[in-house]
Write an enzyme that holds these catalytic residues in place. Sequence first.
Site, PDB file in Angstrom:
ATOM      1  N   ASN A 115     -28.435  15.179  -1.334  1.00 39.29           N
ATOM      2  CA  ASN A 115     -27.284  16.080  -1.283  1.00 39.29           C
ATOM      3  C   ASN A 115     -27.126  16.706   0.101  1.00 39.29           C
ATOM      4  O   ASN A 115     -28.112  16.976   0.791  1.00 39.29           O
ATOM      5  CB  ASN A 115     -27.426  17.186  -2.335  1.00 39.29           C
ATOM      6  CG  ASN A 115     -27.443  16.619  -3.734  1.00 39.29           C
ATOM      7  OD1 ASN A 115     -27.046  15.463  -3.931  1.00 39.29           O
ATOM      8  ND2 ASN A 115     -27.879  17.386  -4.698  1.00 39.29           N
ATOM      9  N   VAL A 116     -25.877  16.950   0.460  1.00 37.58           N
ATOM     10  CA  VAL A 116     -25.608  17.582   1.753  1.00 37.58           C
ATOM     11  C   VAL A 116     -25.337  19.080   1.600  1.00 37.58           C
ATOM     12  O   VAL A 116     -25.189  19.789   2.590  1.00 37.58           O
ATOM     13  CB  VAL A 116     -24.451  16.866   2.506  1.00 37.58           C
ATOM     14  CG1 VAL A 116     -24.841  15.437   2.836  1.00 37.58           C
ATOM     15  CG2 VAL A 116     -23.145  16.915   1.724  1.00 37.58           C
ATOM     16  N   ASP A 117     -25.274  19.558   0.354  1.00 33.81           N
ATOM     17  CA  ASP A 117     -25.153  21.016   0.164  1.00 33.81           C
ATOM     18  C   ASP A 117     -26.514  21.669   0.431  1.00 33.81           C
ATOM     19  O   ASP A 117     -27.522  20.971   0.615  1.00 33.81           O
ATOM     20  CB  ASP A 117     -24.630  21.337  -1.252  1.00 33.81           C
ATOM     21  CG  ASP A 117     -25.609  20.951  -2.359  1.00 33.81           C
ATOM     22  OD1 ASP A 117     -26.792  21.328  -2.266  1.00 33.81           O
ATOM     23  OD2 ASP A 117     -25.197  20.280  -3.337  1.00 33.81           O
ATOM     24  N   HIS A 131     -29.437  12.583   3.652  1.00 30.24           N
ATOM     25  CA  HIS A 131     -28.056  12.225   3.998  1.00 30.24           C
ATOM     26  C   HIS A 131     -27.346  13.274   4.849  1.00 30.24           C
ATOM     27  O   HIS A 131     -26.121  13.276   4.934  1.00 30.24           O
ATOM     28  CB  HIS A 131     -27.248  11.946   2.718  1.00 30.24           C
ATOM     29  CG  HIS A 131     -27.668  10.690   2.017  1.00 30.24           C
ATOM     30  ND1 HIS A 131     -27.255  10.349   0.747  1.00 30.24           N
ATOM     31  CD2 HIS A 131     -28.470   9.683   2.428  1.00 30.24           C
ATOM     32  CE1 HIS A 131     -27.795   9.191   0.402  1.00 30.24           C
ATOM     33  NE2 HIS A 131     -28.538   8.767   1.389  1.00 30.24           N
ATOM     34  N   CYS A 142     -21.296  11.750  21.774  1.00 29.51           N
ATOM     35  CA  CYS A 142     -22.594  11.937  22.466  1.00 29.51           C
ATOM     36  C   CYS A 142     -23.660  12.500  21.550  1.00 29.51           C
ATOM     37  O   CYS A 142     -24.803  12.670  21.968  1.00 29.51           O
ATOM     38  CB  CYS A 142     -22.440  12.816  23.700  1.00 29.51           C
ATOM     39  SG  CYS A 142     -22.227  14.574  23.343  1.00 29.51           S
ATOM     40  N   ASN A 235     -31.451  12.602 -16.321  1.00 26.99           N
ATOM     41  CA  ASN A 235     -30.042  12.244 -16.134  1.00 26.99           C
ATOM     42  C   ASN A 235     -29.430  12.090 -17.524  1.00 26.99           C
ATOM     43  O   ASN A 235     -29.971  11.359 -18.344  1.00 26.99           O
ATOM     44  CB  ASN A 235     -29.947  10.917 -15.360  1.00 26.99           C
ATOM     45  CG  ASN A 235     -28.554  10.659 -14.818  1.00 26.99           C
ATOM     46  OD1 ASN A 235     -27.556  10.919 -15.502  1.00 26.99           O
ATOM     47  ND2 ASN A 235     -28.466  10.158 -13.597  1.00 26.99           N
TER      48      ASN A 235
HETATM   49  P1  OAD Z   1     -23.691  10.059  -7.910  1.00 31.49           P
HETATM   50  O1  OAD Z   1     -22.392  10.790  -7.992  1.00 31.49           O
HETATM   51  O2  OAD Z   1     -23.682   8.613  -7.600  1.00 31.49           O
HETATM   52  O3  OAD Z   1     -24.467  10.213  -9.279  1.00 31.49           O
HETATM   53  C1  OAD Z   1     -24.623  11.461  -9.897  1.00 31.49           C
HETATM   54  C2  OAD Z   1     -25.523  11.251 -11.089  1.00 31.49           C
HETATM   55  O4  OAD Z   1     -25.770  12.519 -11.657  1.00 31.49           O
HETATM   56  C3  OAD Z   1     -24.927  10.373 -12.205  1.00 31.49           C
HETATM   57  O5  OAD Z   1     -25.868   9.374 -12.574  1.00 31.49           O
HETATM   58  C4  OAD Z   1     -24.705  11.364 -13.338  1.00 31.49           C
HETATM   59  O6  OAD Z   1     -24.934  10.767 -14.633  1.00 31.49           O
HETATM   60  C5  OAD Z   1     -25.753  12.411 -13.061  1.00 31.49           C
HETATM   61  N1  OAD Z   1     -25.466  13.752 -13.563  1.00 31.49           N
HETATM   62  C6  OAD Z   1     -24.256  14.338 -13.760  1.00 31.49           C
HETATM   63  N2  OAD Z   1     -24.418  15.598 -14.205  1.00 31.49           N
HETATM   64  C7  OAD Z   1     -25.754  15.822 -14.275  1.00 31.49           C
HETATM   65  C8  OAD Z   1     -26.567  16.945 -14.640  1.00 31.49           C
HETATM   66  N3  OAD Z   1     -26.017  18.110 -15.029  1.00 31.49           N
HETATM   67  N4  OAD Z   1     -27.902  16.805 -14.601  1.00 31.49           N
HETATM   68  C9  OAD Z   1     -28.473  15.633 -14.181  1.00 31.49           C
HETATM   69  N5  OAD Z   1     -27.764  14.557 -13.825  1.00 31.49           N
HETATM   70  C10 OAD Z   1     -26.420  14.645 -13.862  1.00 31.49           C
HETATM   71  O7  OAD Z   1     -24.580  10.884  -6.880  1.00 31.49           O
HETATM   72  P2  OAD Z   1     -25.808  10.382  -6.019  1.00 31.49           P
HETATM   73  O8  OAD Z   1     -26.693   9.476  -6.791  1.00 31.49           O
HETATM   74  O9  OAD Z   1     -26.384  11.590  -5.386  1.00 31.49           O
HETATM   75  O10 OAD Z   1     -24.027   9.433  -0.048  1.00 31.49           O
HETATM   76  O11 OAD Z   1     -25.069   9.530  -4.899  1.00 31.49           O
HETATM   77  C11 OAD Z   1     -25.836   8.959  -3.897  1.00 31.49           C
HETATM   78  C12 OAD Z   1     -25.085   8.974  -2.613  1.00 31.49           C
HETATM   79  O12 OAD Z   1     -23.859   8.290  -2.775  1.00 31.49           O
HETATM   80  C13 OAD Z   1     -24.678  10.344  -2.134  1.00 31.49           C
HETATM   81  O13 OAD Z   1     -25.684  11.035  -1.413  1.00 31.49           O
HETATM   82  C14 OAD Z   1     -23.529  10.042  -1.257  1.00 31.49           C
HETATM   83  C15 OAD Z   1     -22.823   9.062  -2.156  1.00 31.49           C
HETATM   84  O14 OAD Z   1     -21.907   8.277  -1.588  1.00 31.49           O
HETATM   85  C16 OAD Z   1     -23.537   9.800   1.130  1.00 31.49           C
HETATM   86  O15 OAD Z   1     -22.709  10.664   1.274  1.00 31.49           O
HETATM   87  C17 OAD Z   1     -24.139   9.033   2.247  1.00 31.49           C
END
Ligand code: OAD
Length: 265
Positions: A115-117, A131, A142, A235
């Site tokens: 996460n970026v937050d 990330h 630069c 999840n």
């Molecule tokens: P995703 O949006 O791909 O996945 C979020 C996951 O969280 C899903 O599998 C949901 O089922 C789950 N979820 C939703 N609510 C939840 C909760 N309350 N408790 C637990 N799980 C829950 O997000 P990321 O896997 O973080 O990259 O995505 C990976 C990367 O893809 C991100 O860092 C970003 C994105 O493009 C960049 O920005 C480089």
Amino acid sequence: MLAELSPALIAEVKLAAKLLASKRRICILTGAGISAESGIPTFRDKQTGLWENYGVEDLATPEAFVRDPKLVWSWYQWRRQVVVDKAPNLAHHALAEWQYHAQTSDQQVTLITQNVDDLHEQAGSSVTHLHGHLWRNRCGQCEAPYQDQSRASYDNQNAMSFDEALLTCPHCDGYIRPDIVWFGEALPVNEWQTAEAAATNCEVFISIGTSSLVYPAAGLAQLAKQNGAQVIEINPDPTPNTIVDITLAEKAGMILPLLIQEMTA
Ligand code: OAD
């Protein structure tokens, strides 16, 4: 609170807590799902409003920034506006509490996030960001860090607003971009080394709120498993992660406080 979960899930939480209590080296990877209960949409949630017709290739790649820097900058300023008033939820707080207690136990709890937050930091955690950071900027040309934080200002409704005008670098005149890893870009070297080492050496790897679709981060669970770790996933929805030993299919804000309470009981 345990009563709110099904008997099968309660049994899995107890199993996970027992496993964690018996191990010393823990590596945790979080994704957008851990911030969902704070009100920050995940990447798999449908985009709405202004941005629904744009894809990742329009907004989160270096090519998109070269093609249309104003569009990309506006999208990140909009995201900053979405995130600025959000606070850590029970899941962030539970992990921070665990790390705090680990300092005086023999457990080593390494927290890695995609996460970026900064909600993990706000909760008090020590965390490695794979990330990048939504609240940092740098020059797209630069690479010099840019200090003037995203030009946040208060509008007359007293809500935070973020200027969409492009900024330029005082050193080379290049456009300023958020300090975030875009698709097609390499992960920061030190952070990736920390993550790889923690995954390789851990006894339990916990994957929380990530779809496990985006590599290399998604490969950390496999790396841990190959090196003998057990894998726990938190999840509410299924993921393509096939190496999980214990699945806790509920929201992180529901599971983590219970898990940590059970573990330390
Ligand atoms: P995703 O949006 O791909 O996945 C979020 C996951 O969280 C899903 O599998 C949901 O089922 C789950 N979820 C939703 N609510 C939840 C909760 N309350 N408790 C637990 N799980 C829950 O997000 P990321 O896997 O973080 O990259 O995505 C990976 C990367 O893809 C991100 O860092 C970003 C994105 O493009 C960049 O920005 C480089």
